[in-house]
Design a protein around this motif. Sequence first.
Motif, short mmCIF file in Angstrom:
data_model
loop_
_atom_site.label_atom_id
_atom_site.label_comp_id
_atom_site.label_asym_id
_atom_site.label_seq_id
_atom_site.Cartn_x
_atom_site.Cartn_y
_atom_site.Cartn_z
N PRO A 151 0.81 -1.23 0.00
CA PRO A 151 0.00 0.00 0.00
C PRO A 151 0.84 1.27 0.00
O PRO A 151 0.42 2.29 -0.58
CB PRO A 151 -0.82 -0.12 1.30
N ARG A 154 1.96 1.68 -3.58
CA ARG A 154 0.82 2.02 -4.43
C ARG A 154 0.41 3.47 -4.26
O ARG A 154 0.00 4.14 -5.21
CB ARG A 154 -0.37 1.09 -4.12
N GLN A 155 0.54 3.99 -3.05
CA GLN A 155 0.23 5.40 -2.82
C GLN A 155 1.14 6.30 -3.65
O GLN A 155 0.71 7.31 -4.21
CB GLN A 155 0.37 5.73 -1.33
N CYS A 158 -0.11 6.42 -7.11
CA CYS A 158 -1.19 7.39 -7.29
C CYS A 158 -0.61 8.80 -7.48
O CYS A 158 -1.13 9.59 -8.29
CB CYS A 158 -2.12 7.37 -6.08
N GLU A 159 0.45 9.09 -6.74
CA GLU A 159 1.09 10.40 -6.90
C GLU A 159 1.76 10.53 -8.27
O GLU A 159 1.84 11.62 -8.83
CB GLU A 159 2.11 10.60 -5.78
N THR A 189 9.77 5.99 1.22
CA THR A 189 8.67 5.67 2.12
C THR A 189 8.80 4.29 2.74
O THR A 189 8.47 4.09 3.90
CB THR A 189 7.30 5.83 1.42
N ASN A 195 8.27 10.86 3.62
CA ASN A 195 7.63 11.33 2.41
C ASN A 195 8.59 12.27 1.70
O ASN A 195 8.72 13.45 2.06
CB ASN A 195 6.32 12.05 2.74
N ASN A 345 -8.80 -1.08 -7.99
CA ASN A 345 -7.91 -1.18 -6.83
C ASN A 345 -7.18 -2.52 -6.86
O ASN A 345 -7.64 -3.52 -6.29
CB ASN A 345 -8.75 -1.06 -5.55
N LYS A 516 -7.12 4.15 -6.65
CA LYS A 516 -6.81 4.72 -5.33
C LYS A 516 -6.92 3.66 -4.25
O LYS A 516 -7.48 2.61 -4.46
CB LYS A 516 -7.75 5.88 -5.00
#
Length: 516
Positions: A151, A154-155, A158-159, A189, A195, A345, A516
């Motif tokens: 996750p 994957r975040q 998305c960015e 991360t 971040n 997803n 997302k």
Amino acid sequence: MFAEIFIFLLLTTVFLLYYWCKYSYSYWLRHGIPQSKPIPFIGNMKKTIMFKRNFGLHASDIYNEPEMADKPVVGVYIFNQPALIIRDLDLIKSILIKDFNYFSNRYGHCDPHRDALGSYNLFFARDAFWKEMRVKISPVFTSGKIKQMYPLIRQIGCELEDFLARKGDTFVANLKDICSLFTTDSIATIAFGINANSLKNPNGEFRRHTQPFFSFNLWRSIEFSVVFFLPKLVNFLKVTMFSKEFSKFLRSAINDTIEERDRKGYERNDLIDILIKLRKEAAEGKHSFTDNDFLVAQAAVFLTAGFETSSSTMAFCLYELAKQPDLQEKLRKEIHEALLECKGNLTYEKINSLQYLNMVLEETLRLYPILPFLDRQYKAPSDEKHKIKLEPFYNYTLRNGTPVYIPIYALQRDPKYWKNPESFDPERFSAENKKLHHPMTYLPFGTGPHNCIGMRIGLLQSKVGLVHLLKNHHVAACKQTPKEAKLKDMGVIIQFENGVYLLVKRDNMYDKIPLK
């Protein structure tokens, strides 16, 4: 009288140097082993030290010399150090697996006093220290741990989508740079719990510190060459893998994160959790890794190796897909169908089950193994009975300390093992065709006990990045796209000479799927 003495000494020196060179650079011939023609004092390193050929590609050139076509090994000289390039697959298997205990160390070396982060990390660690470290670090790379990290990766994917959306519907860009921003944020991360926000701010602190590590200018190339090929001179020349500034940045980033985790008492399922556990075990006397730099060094190699290998893999993959639109659309269709099935997803299990995506990445790594060679150093046992010989090929017993090189790039493009090896064909890695491959002809991550510990995370990063990039975009060649990949001559890894510029077009067909 003085002139006569001077001439005598000069002639004697020339005479001694001549015979020293003649004797030293006939080592392999004296032992009945074919050798590539050396040059006095520099051996077979001319192209490498003049930065006209990446060493891995140069080793592949030697592998492919016509007179060596049926030879199991080729003798070479790393300056004046006799070394071997291994061509026979059974010998390669012996070195990497069967007789691994005698070849567990790399030839390269870092200074433990001046460059603790280079010396302590898993890549350069040696002997018992490497073995214990590998056991301690391995838990972070289990399937369960990687699934927990998914996750987080994957975040960042998305960015990456948001980054591409801000670029407009059509644009030309260096895709290698974009992929590097993605992998820098991803590794930051999962390895640092930070971040980095490189996609939002490409000139941010994290990116500013990491980018120069694999930017092979003249001095950086010299440093890598000394570490890999002249390890005995590392201390004398004060060469470091990690600069003082970079080391200071890493120590600060890691220590601040660990202290914050300790203070707040929470877990994030990343490398920092493992490092905190190791620090506690060290305090309890459960292992010998008490130096704080040991912890920082693992995150350092995780970061530097992780962002570059995955970003280069992605860039090479996109380059080949841009040249073959039919293959690109086949991959995009697979991604599209998986997104529909998962309602936008993708689960960890689903992304790893995408068969064609796996095939495309495996073929990319066949053509472009990021580290194009493996180096090992022979450590002779005290027992004569178990010393390694080159039988049945040659009546020769390896000398203690001899470097051996496995030319991955050459093996993976050898027409003896691969049909039309220069063409990009993912079907080579279909379930049926993979059974036909000899395992020693495909080694992008090495094999055996010293294989790449981060292989699964590296592949997962590349998969996530490609899915999020190709979901709503496709890439095509443009005027700035080279017809053939021009590889950088400096350094030890495979890189594009000037990045890879591609035309990126937004495809609204996938906009309705929110990943997302």
